[in-house]
Design an enzyme around this catalytic site. Structure first.
Site, short mmCIF file in Angstrom:
data_model
loop_
_atom_site.label_atom_id
_atom_site.label_comp_id
_atom_site.label_asym_id
_atom_site.label_seq_id
_atom_site.Cartn_x
_atom_site.Cartn_y
_atom_site.Cartn_z
N CYS A 146 -8.72 -18.43 28.03
CA CYS A 146 -9.97 -19.53 27.88
C CYS A 146 -9.91 -19.21 26.12
O CYS A 146 -11.07 -19.83 25.89
CB CYS A 146 -10.77 -19.04 28.55
SG CYS A 146 -10.56 -18.68 30.62
N ARG A 178 -14.85 -29.35 38.06
CA ARG A 178 -15.51 -29.18 36.28
C ARG A 178 -14.23 -30.15 36.05
O ARG A 178 -14.51 -30.88 34.75
CB ARG A 178 -14.85 -27.95 35.70
CG ARG A 178 -15.86 -26.63 36.62
CD ARG A 178 -17.48 -26.56 35.32
NE ARG A 178 -17.35 -25.76 36.01
CZ ARG A 178 -17.65 -24.49 35.09
NH1 ARG A 178 -17.25 -24.32 33.66
NH2 ARG A 178 -18.63 -23.21 35.69
N ASP A 230 -20.99 -20.05 26.46
CA ASP A 230 -19.90 -19.94 26.78
C ASP A 230 -18.62 -20.33 25.68
O ASP A 230 -17.75 -20.99 26.39
CB ASP A 230 -19.73 -20.41 27.94
CG ASP A 230 -20.12 -20.24 29.89
OD1 ASP A 230 -19.48 -19.14 30.26
OD2 ASP A 230 -21.22 -20.86 29.50
N GLU A 282 -11.01 -23.17 25.03
CA GLU A 282 -9.90 -23.51 25.61
C GLU A 282 -10.60 -24.87 26.75
O GLU A 282 -9.74 -26.07 26.37
CB GLU A 282 -9.51 -23.08 26.77
CG GLU A 282 -8.37 -23.84 27.51
CD GLU A 282 -7.45 -22.89 28.50
OE1 GLU A 282 -6.11 -22.65 28.43
OE2 GLU A 282 -8.12 -22.30 29.57
N HIS A 322 -11.25 -22.93 37.55
CA HIS A 322 -9.86 -23.44 37.17
C HIS A 322 -8.45 -23.56 37.73
O HIS A 322 -8.51 -22.57 38.03
CB HIS A 322 -9.81 -23.43 35.57
CG HIS A 322 -11.34 -24.20 34.56
ND1 HIS A 322 -11.85 -22.99 33.39
CD2 HIS A 322 -11.91 -25.02 34.76
CE1 HIS A 322 -13.13 -23.72 33.26
NE2 HIS A 322 -13.17 -24.71 33.51
#
Ligand code: CIR
Length: 257
Positions: free
Chosen positions: A252, A135, A62, A67, A165
């Site tokens: 992101c 997260r 990932d 970001e 998020h």
């Protein structure tokens, strides 16, 4: 005004990226992801940003979502502490790049048991809204607040109860305008913004991105596109469908500062 961005090329291991399939089913096609990423970087450059392009890192599926392991701002930078085992090491990899732009005295670290990912941090002027999500935990948000307040910023927390998020469900477009999900529309902290509620079937398009007045909008979401155009912003449509398959969207893919 943003003058710089950091991006990281997608790796072949992208196909093993974490996915809840909230934005798209299936496995990303690496070659298509690379093409979409190249276009993304080219668009940031067209909009005047000096882009530092990091090489792909096969150890972290990932890691193109650059970001998340850092939050950058004018006066300091925060290296976060990504919550998942497969992403946590990304924080170590980003440090040397951040050190090119910030003095060591301006770089801070979220420490365990605090967790944080940049996708949960939304800047509005000198204030940061920090999503409390799977997260980013309260301890991470507290450490972040302690850091940024030293530099004249403020922060507050927002519960994220519907997915990954914060910035998947609310995005600040500048000029007091905000795109929100139905749930975020009810968030008391956002009551004084001009809120535009995005149709649930276009949720992915909330994560549009203002680069110096031009809004990058995910392609294929006509109702959201119209809302943004009707507000008078110039737009650029971006295809990020391969990243959507592993819960990734526009913001992101870069750090902007
Ligand atoms: C993850 O689950 O961590 C990645 N597959 C997606 C990260 C998206 N990042 C972001 O929205 N800032």
């Amino acid at each position: 005004m943003f003058t710089k961005a950091i991006t990281k090329k997608p790796c072949k291991a992208l196909i093993d990226g974490i996915s809840t399939a909230m934005f798209g089913e299936g496995t990303p096609i690496y070659e298509d992801a690379v093409k979409q990423h190249d276009k993304y970087v080219a668009t940031l450059k067209e909009l005047g940003l000096d882009v530092t392009e990091l090489e792909a890192d096969e150890r972290y599926p990932d890691s193109c979502f650059v970001e998340d392991p850092a939050v950058v701002m004018e006066r300091c930078a925060v290296i976060t502490n990504p919550a998942t085992d497969s992403r946590n090491g990304e924080k170590l990899e980003i440090v040397s790049t951040i050190e090119k732009f910030y003095d060591k005295s301006q770089i801070f670290y979220i420490e365990a048991p605090g967790t944080m990912e940049g996708g949960d941090v939304m800047k509005v002027g000198d204030h940061f809204y920090v999503g409390l999500s799977d997260r980013t935990n309260a301890e991470g948000a507290k450490q972040f607040n302690d850091i940024v307040t030293k530099f004249g910023y403020t922060s507050s927390t927002i519960p994220v109860t519907e997915g990954l998020h914060l910035k998947d469900f609310v995005i600040y477009l500048e000029n007091n305008n905000m795109l929100v999900s139905t749930l975020m529309d009810k968030e008391p902290s956002f009551k004084d913004f001009n809120r535009f509620v995005i149709d649930p079937d276009e949720l992915y398009a909330i994560n549009s991105m203002n680069i110096n007045g031009t809004i990058l909008v995910p392609d294929g979401y006509p109702k959201t596109r119209k809302i943004i155009e009707d507000l008078g912003y110039p737009i650029k449509l971006m295809d990020t469908s391969e990243f959507g398959k592993i819960d990734g969207s526009l913001t992101c893919l870069s750090l902007r500062f």
